[in-house]
Design an enzyme around this catalytic site. Sequence first.
Site, short mmCIF file in Angstrom:
data_model
loop_
_atom_site.label_atom_id
_atom_site.label_comp_id
_atom_site.label_asym_id
_atom_site.label_seq_id
_atom_site.Cartn_x
_atom_site.Cartn_y
_atom_site.Cartn_z
N CYS A 130 0.78 -1.09 -0.05
CA CYS A 130 0.01 0.07 -0.07
C CYS A 130 0.89 1.32 -0.11
O CYS A 130 1.26 1.63 0.97
CB CYS A 130 -0.86 -0.06 1.17
SG CYS A 130 -1.92 1.21 1.40
N CYS A 133 0.00 4.06 2.09
CA CYS A 133 0.31 3.72 3.55
C CYS A 133 1.22 4.13 4.03
O CYS A 133 1.83 4.49 5.25
CB CYS A 133 -0.28 2.36 3.99
SG CYS A 133 -1.94 1.81 3.45
N ASP A 134 2.23 3.62 3.25
CA ASP A 134 3.71 3.40 3.54
C ASP A 134 4.58 4.44 2.70
O ASP A 134 5.82 4.43 2.89
CB ASP A 134 4.23 2.02 3.48
CG ASP A 134 3.36 1.07 4.54
OD1 ASP A 134 3.06 1.42 5.54
OD2 ASP A 134 3.06 -0.12 4.24
#
Length: 303
Positions: A130, A133-134
């Site tokens: 993701c 997300c990261d």
Amino acid sequence: MYDVVIIGAGAAGLTAAIYARRAEKSVLVLEATTFGGQIINTLEIENYPGMYKVSGPDFSKALYEQAKDLGAEIEFEKVVSVVRQGKEFKIETEDDNYTARAVILATGSQYKKLGLDHEDELTGKGVSYCATCDGSFYRGEDVMVNGGGNTALYETEYLAGICSKVYLVHRRDEFRGDLSLVERVSKLENVEIVLNATVAEINAGEDGKVSSVKLAIKDGTTREVPVKALFVAIGHKPATEAFADLVEQDESGYVIAGEDCHTSTEGVFVAGDVRRKDLRQLVTATSDGAMAASEAVSYINAA
């Protein structure tokens, strides 16, 4: 007999439990493995409103304890089937049977993995599924995206805005994503597209984090690319097999429902990544959980 049975103890399911208990409904949460869902594997969450930084395990534990403290029952049992019987639902697990007035499906989905050596141990240490997300952890670094659909293209575009260079690797000679998106990504100066190639190896440095990725090219050659992160974007698999005869699903197995979380079966609601939608993030999972619980409570009260 429970008012609400929630299947899945991830962020969506536990949020639904909290909201249903606050409405003073009896709640049972059934979870096949462990609480927390995918977010429990995230080392740091930095995009959840109101929380500058929190670990996935800490966030999941807090949700779990909040639901328990409010009186939700949580059992670790795998659900085998859900069948409607009149105005009630029979939920069968591998260990027991339960009945409920309403059911919330919050089983989530799993990122498809490459199945390579060291992939699991390097997840969170350079391997991610993701980018939103990261991606910020690799700001200014060289990274790689593997995939050929819209998700891979969107993630490449996102990463190109914060990373020094992005390698986009796809196993075919053309992308499956929208042509307009392909054209947009192709014009980005810091994106290198590598077609007809697959990820063969993920290598780690002395610090135990991703240091390079070895590619297998269709012509038989190989190429080792130094990167700090590999973002795998080859799709998801929703956990909906047990509900094939219960609710309408799309061709990929996601439960079809709008923002009100109503499924095709009256009294069955859906929340989180298992619902068909465009954005799958922690904040949308908790939003779905709150909505599904609210709608389930209204359904029960109106019965």
